[in-house]
Scaffold this motif. Structure first.
Motif, PDB file in Angstrom:
ATOM      1  N   HIS A  12       0.818  -1.093  -0.062  1.00 55.84           N
ATOM      2  CA  HIS A  12      -0.137   0.076  -0.152  1.00 55.84           C
ATOM      3  C   HIS A  12       0.809   1.275  -0.036  1.00 55.84           C
TER       4      HIS A  12
ATOM      5  N   THR B 164     -12.149   2.406  -0.310  1.00 56.30           N
ATOM      6  CA  THR B 164     -11.738   2.979  -1.323  1.00 56.30           C
ATOM      7  C   THR B 164     -11.802   4.715  -0.876  1.00 56.30           C
TER       8      THR B 164
ATOM      9  N   GLY C 275      -9.161   4.645   2.066  1.00 52.97           N
ATOM     10  CA  GLY C 275      -7.749   4.658   1.412  1.00 52.97           C
ATOM     11  C   GLY C 275      -7.391   5.844   0.762  1.00 52.97           C
ATOM     12  N   ASN C 276      -8.145   6.551  -0.054  1.00 51.90           N
ATOM     13  CA  ASN C 276      -7.765   7.840  -0.547  1.00 51.90           C
ATOM     14  C   ASN C 276      -7.575   8.969   0.501  1.00 51.90           C
TER      15      ASN C 276
END
Length: 105
Positions: free
Chosen positions: A9, A31, A34-35
Motif C-alpha cells: 500500500h 476506497t 484509503g484515498n
C-alpha cells in the motif's frame, strides 16, 4: 464473497485483506478511506522535507517531491492499465466488439 490479499500500500508495505463483494457500495468506504489516508500523507510530506533541507533549498525539495508524486501516479496508473488490459475479454455489442477487463484482473 471472495477475499484477496493486496500488498505494498502507498502508506507502507503490508498486506491488507480486501473483500470483494457483489455490490460496489460495500467497496466504496474502503476506497474513500484509503484515498483519504493518501491525501493526508501527501499533505504532511512537505513538513519533513523542510526540516531536513537548507532554507534556500526548500523550494527545490518541494518541487522534487511534487514531481516524484506525479511520476509515481503515472507509473502506477500505467501498471494498473496494463494489468486490466491483459485480462480484457471482447464482448459483442450492437455497435461492435468492446474489450472489457474481467473481474479476475
Amino acid at each position: 464473497m471472495r477475499r484477496r490479499s493486496v500488498g505494498c500500500h502507498p502508506l507502507g508495505c503490508r498486506h491488507v485483506r480486501v473483500e470483494f463483494h457483489d455490490h460496489s457500495i460495500e467497496f466504496i468506504p474502503a476506497t474513500v478511506s484509503g484515498n483519504a489516508a493518501i491525501a493526508i500523507a501527501y499533505a504532511a510530506m512537505p513538513a519533513p522535507l523542510v526540516i531536513f533541507v537548507a532554507d534556500k533549498d526548500t523550494g527545490v525539495a518541494n518541487s522534487i517531491n511534487s514531481i516524484m508524486r506525479t511520476m509515481g501516479g503515472a507509473v502506477g496508473t500505467a501498471i494498473v492499465i496494463t494489468i486490466l488490459a491483459r485480462s480484457a475479454q471482447n464482448y459483442r455489442t450492437p455497435t461492435g466488439p468492446v474489450a472489457i477487463a474481467t473481474e479476475d484482473a
